[in-house]
Design an enzyme around this catalytic site. Structure first.
Site, PDB file in Angstrom:
ATOM      1  N   HIS A 199      49.579  35.508  75.835  1.00 40.55           N
ATOM      2  CA  HIS A 199      50.500  35.708  76.958  1.00 40.55           C
ATOM      3  C   HIS A 199      49.768  35.608  78.285  1.00 40.55           C
ATOM      4  O   HIS A 199      50.222  36.142  79.288  1.00 40.55           O
ATOM      5  CB  HIS A 199      51.195  37.068  76.809  1.00 40.55           C
ATOM      6  CG  HIS A 199      52.046  37.143  75.585  1.00 40.55           C
ATOM      7  ND1 HIS A 199      53.408  36.961  75.611  1.00 40.55           N
ATOM      8  CD2 HIS A 199      51.702  37.312  74.289  1.00 40.55           C
ATOM      9  CE1 HIS A 199      53.883  37.040  74.369  1.00 40.55           C
ATOM     10  NE2 HIS A 199      52.866  37.258  73.554  1.00 40.55           N
ATOM     11  N   GLU A 245      24.039  32.932  80.046  1.00 38.79           N
ATOM     12  CA  GLU A 245      22.718  33.166  80.626  1.00 38.79           C
ATOM     13  C   GLU A 245      21.646  32.366  79.876  1.00 38.79           C
ATOM     14  O   GLU A 245      20.600  32.032  80.443  1.00 38.79           O
ATOM     15  CB  GLU A 245      22.394  34.669  80.602  1.00 38.79           C
ATOM     16  CG  GLU A 245      21.532  35.086  81.767  1.00 38.79           C
ATOM     17  CD  GLU A 245      21.501  36.583  82.010  1.00 38.79           C
ATOM     18  OE1 GLU A 245      22.130  37.030  82.972  1.00 38.79           O
ATOM     19  OE2 GLU A 245      20.854  37.296  81.233  1.00 38.79           O
ATOM     20  N   LYS A 285      18.890  38.299  92.961  1.00 40.37           N
ATOM     21  CA  LYS A 285      18.316  39.651  92.918  1.00 40.37           C
ATOM     22  C   LYS A 285      17.274  39.814  94.012  1.00 40.37           C
ATOM     23  O   LYS A 285      17.173  40.858  94.658  1.00 40.37           O
ATOM     24  CB  LYS A 285      17.645  39.898  91.561  1.00 40.37           C
ATOM     25  CG  LYS A 285      18.600  40.138  90.429  1.00 40.37           C
ATOM     26  CD  LYS A 285      17.777  40.623  89.230  1.00 40.37           C
ATOM     27  CE  LYS A 285      18.513  40.362  87.933  1.00 40.37           C
ATOM     28  NZ  LYS A 285      17.671  40.535  86.766  1.00 40.37           N
TER      29      LYS A 285
HETATM   30  O1  PA5 Z   1      20.024  39.191  78.978  1.00 34.31           O
HETATM   31  C1  PA5 Z   1      19.229  39.398  79.861  1.00 34.31           C
HETATM   32  O2  PA5 Z   1      18.023  39.133  79.763  1.00 34.31           O
HETATM   33  C2  PA5 Z   1      19.688  40.069  81.128  1.00 34.31           C
HETATM   34  O3  PA5 Z   1      21.071  40.102  81.199  1.00 34.31           O
HETATM   35  C3  PA5 Z   1      19.150  41.484  81.183  1.00 34.31           C
HETATM   36  O4  PA5 Z   1      19.589  42.205  80.077  1.00 34.31           O
HETATM   37  C4  PA5 Z   1      19.573  42.193  82.457  1.00 34.31           C
HETATM   38  O5  PA5 Z   1      19.243  41.414  83.575  1.00 34.31           O
HETATM   39  C5  PA5 Z   1      18.913  43.539  82.542  1.00 34.31           C
HETATM   40  O6  PA5 Z   1      17.543  43.386  82.464  1.00 34.31           O
HETATM   41  P1  PA5 Z   1      16.613  44.580  82.057  1.00 34.31           P
HETATM   42  O7  PA5 Z   1      16.898  44.890  80.629  1.00 34.31           O
HETATM   43  O8  PA5 Z   1      15.229  44.069  82.256  1.00 34.31           O
HETATM   44  O9  PA5 Z   1      16.957  45.725  82.938  1.00 34.31           O
END
Ligand code: PA5
Length: 460
Positions: A312, A291, A428
């Site tokens: 494995h 990410e 989203k």
């Molecule tokens: O790492 C990140 O920023 C994302 O994976 C968030 O943790 C995830 O989208 C959840 O977001 P939030 O903490 O705002 O609910």
């Protein structure tokens, strides 16, 4: 002082080329990026490095937990964590590493029990809500933005469940971890008077495990949460105190190596954990890496693997598939060795396995790790060993800090912003349009187009 070490001996295999040139580049580029580091630290945008929130967390966390009566004699035996992505992967890695007994036979029914609800999975949520005793359950809802639909949808259903069972007292069973000032969850805290702890400013989900996000479940489960923080601080503090020392920091060297891998067309990065209980750090790291770095056509695909299980499964591909993989290899000489072979006078070892006599189960893990390292070397897979002296909480904190910093620095070297995640936001928005949320006309039009695409069905 920690004796965790990076081992670079196998790092520059395959196509990585001239060792001296790479390490010279590490030093010269550090000079270029150190002022940026100093500037961002001063601006507060890298809180996982200088950890400005630490003093408040250390004071507030015990107070809030005391308010809920958390402890061996407290009433709350279950923690139901609602969160997704960075709000759940860190807590899960800690749980599996430091409270594995919950999954073992004979675990004390009186708890503590940690349940992590990090998906839209109606069957699991129903199972938890059917079986968990509301009176003995603390619901911890974690969302930095406070507006993540998966988490908030779970929260709305769990709130109803609590309210039905406990009436007005339901609020005494909820702790929210969210932005201090904004978002729908913060508003809910204010309106309903819910207890809360902040996710500090600029600390996005995947960088937040060492804030209340990970420390609340760690505290609840009886982990040494202070050691987690201290282990991290031991790795981050030298850089926070002296950004000019960037070139000497192992996180910087890791980042330069990761960039060199990409420049040499290594498009995948294996995270191979030969610390079995730390397998979930693989999922945590992969989310952090993917990410943070998968932007503008750049980044490498992180692949979590666990020794020896994946010998494995995935190892054949690592060794003899496309030569497009580098590897971070996590190991420790401090693991328990377990039982010894050949101690049974009634059933001596079969001849075929006689060489195991007197050796212990843990020696098998160590030997197989060496086997994998040797095989990777033979195939010229560029690999860095992360050797943990111990596998306690302090060591985990150090590893987390090192990998977070290495990820951010890799992003800098790639010229992208490692702290945002613009691409995932689009899906989203489309989902929101699909559910009929107002204000998504453009996304609805995109969905209409998507549904108009020709399809071809085939029964199987
Ligand atoms: O790492 C990140 O920023 C994302 O994976 C968030 O943790 C995830 O989208 C959840 O977001 P939030 O903490 O705002 O609910």
């Amino acid at each position: 002082m920690s004796m965790n070490k990076l081992h670079w001996g196998q790092a520059l295999q395959g196509r990585l080329g001239d060792k001296q040139a790479l390490w010279d580049g590490v030093a010269s580029q550090a000079g270029q990026y150190a002022p940026r580091l100093a500037k961002e630290l001063a601006a507060g945008t890298l809180p996982f490095i200088n950890m400005p929130y630490l003093t408040a967390l250390k004071t507030e966390l015990p107070k809030v937990m005391a308010k809920f009566g958390i402890g061996p004699d407290g009433e709350l035996k279950h923690l139901l964590l609602l969160g997704i992505g960075g709000s759940a992967l860190g807590p899960r890695a800690l749980q599996k590493a430091f409270m594995p007994q919950q999954d073992w036979p004979g675990y004390d029914a009186s708890g503590p029990h940690l349940w992590i609800a990090d998906n839209v999975d109606a069957a699991s949520l129903d199972a938890w809500l059917d079986k968990l005793p509301p009176k003995e359950t603390l619901v911890v809802v974690i969302s930095k933005s406070g507006g993540t639909i998966e988490t908030m949808a779970q929260y709305l259903l769990v709130r109803e469940w609590l309210c039905r069972a406990l009436g007005e007292d339901w609020t005494k069973h909820v702790l929210a971890i969210t932005d201090e000032k904004q978002g729908a969850l913060r508003q809910e805290c204010d309106e309903k008077g819910l207890a809360s702890l902040p996710v500090p400013d600029h600390l996005g989900g995947r960088y937040s495990v060492l804030s209340a996000v990970g420390m609340v479940p760690a505290y609840f489960c009886g982990m040494d949460w202070k050691a987690l923080l201290a282990g991290a601080a031991a790795v981050t503090a030298p850089l926070a105190a002296n950004p000019q020392s960037l070139g000497n920091h192992p996180a910087w060297r890791l980042a330069c190596w990761a960039k060199a891998l990409l420049d040499a067309n290594y498009s995948q990065l294996i995270f191979f954990s030969y610390i079995p209980a730390w397998a979930c750090f693989g999922s945590w790291f992969c989310q952090l890496w993917a990410e943070s770095l998968g932007k503008a056509g750049q980044g490498s695909m992180p692949l979590p693997a666990v020794g020896v299980t994946d010998q494995h499964s995935l190892l054949q591909m690592f060794l003899d598939g496309p030569k497009d993989k580098g590897c971070l290899f996590l190991e420790s000489g401090g693991l328990p060795l377990g039982r010894a072979f050949g101690m049974d006078a009634v059933n001596p070892l079969p001849k075929q396995w006689a060489y195991l006599m007197g050796q212990r189960f843990g020696h098998l893990l160590a030997a197989e790790g060496v086997g994998t390292l040797g095989a990777m070397a033979a195939q010229q897979v560029p690999l860095v060993r992360l050797n943990m002296e111990k596998t306690d909480e302090a060591a985990a904190g150090s590893l987390i800090a090192l990998l977070e910093m290495a990820t951010v620095f890799t992003g800098w070297l790639l010229g992208i912003d490692p702290l945002d995640q613009p691409a995932v936001e689009y899906g989203k928005r489309l989902a929101n349009a699909r559910l009929g949320a107002p204000g998504y006309a453009e996304e609805q039009a995109a969905l209409d187009k998507y549904f108009a695409l020709p399809d071809e069905e085939q029964v199987f």
